[in-house]
Design a protein around this motif. Structure first.
Motif, PDB file in Angstrom:
ATOM      1  N   ARG A  31     -17.796 -27.467   8.294  1.00 21.33           N
ATOM      2  CA  ARG A  31     -18.127 -27.985   6.969  1.00 21.33           C
ATOM      3  C   ARG A  31     -19.143 -29.131   7.050  1.00 21.33           C
ATOM      4  O   ARG A  31     -19.072 -29.974   7.932  1.00 21.33           O
ATOM      5  CB  ARG A  31     -16.874 -28.479   6.249  1.00 21.33           C
ATOM      6  CG  ARG A  31     -15.935 -27.363   5.843  1.00 21.33           C
ATOM      7  CD  ARG A  31     -14.855 -27.851   4.878  1.00 21.33           C
ATOM      8  NE  ARG A  31     -13.955 -26.759   4.513  1.00 21.33           N
ATOM      9  CZ  ARG A  31     -13.022 -26.839   3.572  1.00 21.33           C
ATOM     10  NH1 ARG A  31     -12.868 -27.980   2.906  1.00 21.33           N
ATOM     11  NH2 ARG A  31     -12.259 -25.808   3.306  1.00 21.33           N
ATOM     12  N   TRP A  56     -12.052 -26.943   9.531  1.00 21.60           N
ATOM     13  CA  TRP A  56     -13.119 -27.635   8.806  1.00 21.60           C
ATOM     14  C   TRP A  56     -14.301 -27.992   9.702  1.00 21.60           C
ATOM     15  O   TRP A  56     -15.233 -28.653   9.253  1.00 21.60           O
ATOM     16  CB  TRP A  56     -12.584 -28.918   8.177  1.00 21.60           C
ATOM     17  CG  TRP A  56     -11.720 -28.733   6.978  1.00 21.60           C
ATOM     18  CD1 TRP A  56     -10.916 -27.680   6.678  1.00 21.60           C
ATOM     19  CD2 TRP A  56     -11.552 -29.666   5.907  1.00 21.60           C
ATOM     20  NE1 TRP A  56     -10.257 -27.884   5.501  1.00 21.60           N
ATOM     21  CE2 TRP A  56     -10.623 -29.091   5.000  1.00 21.60           C
ATOM     22  CE3 TRP A  56     -12.074 -30.925   5.640  1.00 21.60           C
ATOM     23  CZ2 TRP A  56     -10.228 -29.752   3.826  1.00 21.60           C
ATOM     24  CZ3 TRP A  56     -11.679 -31.583   4.474  1.00 21.60           C
ATOM     25  CH2 TRP A  56     -10.768 -30.993   3.573  1.00 21.60           C
ATOM     26  N   TYR A  60     -16.274 -33.586  10.256  1.00 28.28           N
ATOM     27  CA  TYR A  60     -14.839 -33.320  10.308  1.00 28.28           C
ATOM     28  C   TYR A  60     -14.312 -32.975  11.694  1.00 28.28           C
ATOM     29  O   TYR A  60     -13.168 -32.545  11.826  1.00 28.28           O
ATOM     30  CB  TYR A  60     -14.504 -32.179   9.346  1.00 28.28           C
ATOM     31  CG  TYR A  60     -14.770 -32.503   7.894  1.00 28.28           C
ATOM     32  CD1 TYR A  60     -14.030 -33.459   7.223  1.00 28.28           C
ATOM     33  CD2 TYR A  60     -15.769 -31.832   7.187  1.00 28.28           C
ATOM     34  CE1 TYR A  60     -14.267 -33.756   5.887  1.00 28.28           C
ATOM     35  CE2 TYR A  60     -16.018 -32.115   5.838  1.00 28.28           C
ATOM     36  CZ  TYR A  60     -15.264 -33.077   5.205  1.00 28.28           C
ATOM     37  OH  TYR A  60     -15.499 -33.366   3.881  1.00 28.28           O
ATOM     38  N   CYS A  63     -21.262 -29.786  -0.266  1.00 26.62           N
ATOM     39  CA  CYS A  63     -20.463 -30.941   0.148  1.00 26.62           C
ATOM     40  C   CYS A  63     -19.550 -31.422  -0.975  1.00 26.62           C
ATOM     41  O   CYS A  63     -20.009 -31.648  -2.096  1.00 26.62           O
ATOM     42  CB  CYS A  63     -21.375 -32.093   0.569  1.00 26.62           C
ATOM     43  SG  CYS A  63     -22.363 -31.754   2.023  1.00 26.62           S
ATOM     44  N   ARG A  73     -24.367 -29.619  11.992  1.00 25.08           N
ATOM     45  CA  ARG A  73     -23.013 -29.065  12.045  1.00 25.08           C
ATOM     46  C   ARG A  73     -22.749 -28.484  13.437  1.00 25.08           C
ATOM     47  O   ARG A  73     -23.649 -27.918  14.060  1.00 25.08           O
ATOM     48  CB  ARG A  73     -22.845 -27.968  11.000  1.00 25.08           C
ATOM     49  CG  ARG A  73     -22.719 -28.440   9.583  1.00 25.08           C
ATOM     50  CD  ARG A  73     -22.582 -27.276   8.618  1.00 25.08           C
ATOM     51  NE  ARG A  73     -23.743 -26.403   8.648  1.00 25.08           N
ATOM     52  CZ  ARG A  73     -23.739 -25.171   9.123  1.00 25.08           C
ATOM     53  NH1 ARG A  73     -22.630 -24.655   9.627  1.00 25.08           N
ATOM     54  NH2 ARG A  73     -24.824 -24.423   9.107  1.00 25.08           N
ATOM     55  N   GLU A  96     -13.140 -27.640  -3.910  1.00 28.86           N
ATOM     56  CA  GLU A  96     -13.455 -28.054  -2.543  1.00 28.86           C
ATOM     57  C   GLU A  96     -13.712 -26.846  -1.655  1.00 28.86           C
ATOM     58  O   GLU A  96     -14.699 -26.812  -0.891  1.00 28.86           O
ATOM     59  CB  GLU A  96     -12.295 -28.887  -1.991  1.00 28.86           C
ATOM     60  CG  GLU A  96     -12.477 -29.393  -0.570  1.00 28.86           C
ATOM     61  CD  GLU A  96     -11.237 -30.134  -0.084  1.00 28.86           C
ATOM     62  OE1 GLU A  96     -11.357 -31.325   0.225  1.00 28.86           O
ATOM     63  OE2 GLU A  96     -10.155 -29.515  -0.034  1.00 28.86           O
ATOM     64  N   ASP A  97     -12.858 -25.833  -1.771  1.00 24.59           N
ATOM     65  CA  ASP A  97     -13.036 -24.623  -0.968  1.00 24.59           C
ATOM     66  C   ASP A  97     -14.295 -23.858  -1.387  1.00 24.59           C
ATOM     67  O   ASP A  97     -15.008 -23.310  -0.533  1.00 24.59           O
ATOM     68  CB  ASP A  97     -11.816 -23.712  -1.090  1.00 24.59           C
ATOM     69  CG  ASP A  97     -10.616 -24.229  -0.309  1.00 24.59           C
ATOM     70  OD1 ASP A  97     -10.817 -25.063   0.601  1.00 24.59           O
ATOM     71  OD2 ASP A  97      -9.490 -23.805  -0.613  1.00 24.59           O
ATOM     72  N   ALA A 129     -17.315 -25.588   0.057  1.00 26.07           N
ATOM     73  CA  ALA A 129     -17.414 -25.327   1.496  1.00 26.07           C
ATOM     74  C   ALA A 129     -17.919 -23.914   1.761  1.00 26.07           C
ATOM     75  O   ALA A 129     -18.752 -23.696   2.646  1.00 26.07           O
ATOM     76  CB  ALA A 129     -16.059 -25.544   2.165  1.00 26.07           C
TER      77      ALA A 129
END
Length: 471
Positions: A323, A320, A314, A159, A285, A150-151, A154
């Motif tokens: 992201r 976050w 988010y 995604c 974003r 996940e990191d 990002a």
């Protein structure tokens, strides 16, 4: 929480005087989920209608009745699935991609990947060092700790979201930030004269909306405002990928133009359009457009009284905030997917560990769009009464947390199946587009004097000049 309670709560969040309560017909559960998705849709859609109606009343319009059927409200959360073009259902572009879906990591936990667009797809495959096949992606993810994956996603601007429980999400740094933030945030950020609009037949006649959004929550904002009479001009780069299904689903009532904002001349064209706009909707974003000099403060300088609507995955604060994310990420991160999976496993009597499942509706996307439209209408109303330039902020994750907060219905009451097309008599409408005859779910809010409607069919992307109709 009942629809009436949810409506009153959102009314307070918007910071406007109590609006006349709509009439709600029906109740949850309607879709096969314990979450009160129809209640959420009905409350947010009718708040947008009630705020728009109050503007119409201040313009000299008569008092009118507002209502909604919760069956239609639930169906609206999957309206893309109801579309027919030339009597044929349309395919969903990313549905079968191996880079989109739930996968289990080496740690035994689940992650939802979303490489739905070509550039996201290839970079996800590159990170995983996997072939573009579901078995290959599953084998690659199975080597990762999903929190590390996940990191990594990002960090690369990709995604993916680990499946968490509601409580686990609240304990993350981002969940803790959002716990103190309402699903609709309105902030007055600059002074400006009060708004005055000429007479019109619809509540938002004369309101101009610039729509810099795509897939799916962002475009729903302007589509909702268009149903109450606003003029909407969609602006996007010709280079950006999109999904034709979602373009048709969310394009009604709009026109569309291409501008490449990295070119100074075309960025100046956007500023020229903004000078005559009342609402600016941004689903990039947070801060992405700021790199091009397009910020709430900059727009308020050239267009005093502008309402800047910002839609993110988010939220606009916290670690976050930058992201990227989609519906599936919000459901996975905040606990919706985990709880839907547990519900499905318990209903089936399975003894195996519950796998996550997405809700049977795109709740975060559509609800966030409805909440943002309600926020925009409330901001227009507040500008009508007190002036000012306003910032409206919503996010998919905050919407998911709000949906959690509405409570759940007893699992024994939840239907085993659901056909969203049933019970929509009089709400399915057809129109002619350049691609053929389109059948779609029309506006579902009932208003006795100014029934919502879309003035034009979905446009071909980029088909219109970069100018307002009256210009």
């Amino acid at each position: 929480m009942t629809p009436q309670d949810a409506f009153a709560s959102l009314n307070r969040m918007a910071g406007i005087a109590p609006l006349r309560a709509p009439a709600f017909q029906g109740e949850d559960p309607i879709a096969p989920t314990p979450f009160r998705v129809a209640t959420a849709a009905a409350a947010s859609l009718t708040l947008a209608a009630a705020a728009a109606n109050e503007i119409w009343r201040l313009r000299g319009g008569a008092r009118q009745d507002i209502g909604i059927d919760l069956k239609a409200a639930a169906a609206s959360l999957t309206s893309f699935s109801l579309l027919k073009l030339n009597r044929q259902h349309m395919p969903r572009a990313s549905q079968e991609k191996p880079t989109v879906g739930f996968y289990r990591g080496a740690c035994g936990r689940w992650i939802h990947l979303h490489g739905g667009f070509p550039h996201l797809e290839q970079r996800t495959l590159d990170l995983l060092n996997a072939a573009n096949a579901r078995d290959a992606v599953a084998e690659a993810v199975a080597k990762w700790n999903v929190l590390a994956l996940e990191d990594a996603l990002a960090f690369m601007g990709q995604c993916g979201a680990v499946v968490r429980s509601d409580e686990e999400w609240k304990q993350t740094a981002q969940g803790a930030v959002l716990a103190g933030i309402a699903p609709i945030v309105l902030k007055k950020f600059a002074d400006a004269p009060v708004l005055r609009l000429p007479d019109g037949e619809n509540p938002l006649d004369g309101v101009r909306v610039l729509d810099l959004t795509r897939v799916l929550a962002g475009p729903v904002v302007a589509r909702t405002l268009a149903s109450h009479g606003a003029e909407v001009l969609g602006v996007r780069s010709e280079r950006l990928e999109n999904d034709p299904l979602f373009d048709l689903d969310t394009g009604s009532g709009k026109r569309s133009t291409f501008l490449e904002l990295t070119r100074p001349s075309e960025a100046e064209l956007l500023r020229s359009l903004a000078r005559d706009a009342h609402v600016f909707v941004d689903s990039y974003r947070p801060g992405a457009l700021g790199g091009l000099g397009i910020t709430p403060a900059a727009l308020a300088h050239i267009s005093p009284g502008i309402i800047y609507v910002s839609v993110s995955c988010y939220g606009h604060q916290g670690p976050w905030a930058q992201r990227r994310g989609f519906e599936q990420m919000a459901q996975s991160a905040t606990g919706l997917a985990a709880e839907q999976g547990i519900f499905a496993a318990e209903r089936s009597g399975s003894k195996r560990e519950a796998a996550p499942q997405l809700l049977p509706v795109a709740a975060c996307d559509y609800l966030t769009g409805y909440l943002a439209a309600a926020g925009a209408a409330a901001a227009l109303l507040r500008r009508y009464r007190e002036g000012g330039s306003w910032l409206v902020q919503v996010s998919l994750a905050s919407t998911a947390m709000w949906l959690h907060g509405l409570g759940k219905v007893a699992a024994s009451r939840v239907p085993h199946s659901w056909n969203p097309a049933e019970g929509l008599d009089g709400l399915i409408q057809s129109c002619e587009t350049r691609r053929g005859t389109l059948e779609q779910l029309g506006p579902i809010v009932r208003m006795s004097k100014t029934p919502p409607k879309w003035q034009c069919p979905p446009p071909e992307p980029g088909a219109d000049p970069p100018q307002w109709i009256a210009a």
